[in-house]
Write an enzyme that holds these catalytic residues in place. Sequence first.
Site, mmCIF file in Angstrom:
data_model
loop_
_atom_site.group_PDB
_atom_site.id
_atom_site.type_symbol
_atom_site.label_atom_id
_atom_site.label_comp_id
_atom_site.label_asym_id
_atom_site.label_seq_id
_atom_site.Cartn_x
_atom_site.Cartn_y
_atom_site.Cartn_z
ATOM 1 N N CYS A 45 13.793 53.137 35.174
ATOM 2 C CA CYS A 45 14.235 51.849 34.625
ATOM 3 C C CYS A 45 15.234 52.037 33.490
ATOM 4 O O CYS A 45 16.188 51.259 33.351
ATOM 5 C CB CYS A 45 13.039 51.069 34.094
ATOM 6 S SG CYS A 45 11.786 50.700 35.321
ATOM 7 N N THR A 46 15.008 53.048 32.671
ATOM 8 C CA THR A 46 15.921 53.312 31.561
ATOM 9 C C THR A 46 17.331 53.570 32.072
ATOM 10 O O THR A 46 18.316 53.055 31.534
ATOM 11 C CB THR A 46 15.399 54.503 30.725
ATOM 12 O OG1 THR A 46 14.123 54.166 30.183
ATOM 13 C CG2 THR A 46 16.355 54.847 29.597
#
Length: 211
Positions: A45-46
Amino acid sequence: MSLRLGDTAPNFKAKTTIGEIDFYEYLGDSWGVLFSHPADFTPVCTTELGKTALLNGEFAKRNVKVLALSVDPLDKHMSWIGDINETQQCDVTFPIIADEDKTVANLYGMIHPNASETFTVRSLFIIGPDKKVKLTITYPASTGRNFNEVLRVIDSLQLTAKYSVATPADWKDGEDVIVTAAVPTAEIPERFPKGHKIIKPYLRTTPQPNK
């Protein structure tokens, strides 16, 4: 029930990293991309949120507004943005929804119980200015999205919304397109004056009309 293509995207109000928003008001007359993340402070997600921030100019020139969603609370979102900006060399300015009670996740069918009872899968919705769902893509939590593909399908959706054309496999902006069956062959020269090719009676191509 899962949303299907052509369905009206549900409106909602939500707390986000840029303040409380009304989804429809936020979109206005723009296209929208709404995409979910299993949790904050997760590695895939980062990278995804960082990539989205780096593509901000590409989304803007297509009149697209982006919103991300996670079921974690707002304070975690704000802290996570610091990590994203630091590690991905970007500036996250688009809103991240804090969907703690899973209201939006359930509205949009982002939780798939056979994958996880609590976390959202990587769902992505492209929504037109008419608030209709134009495209959905769903990935498992372990697989990051291809944002070049997201931009490619936006280009296709916006083009085919204006002209009686379709885009072939692996099409990219600027390449030839397919004239739809709704256009009789006799009308092609008038409708598409850049020229055309008849490969088969049902497969007719023409240069991209808006280039």
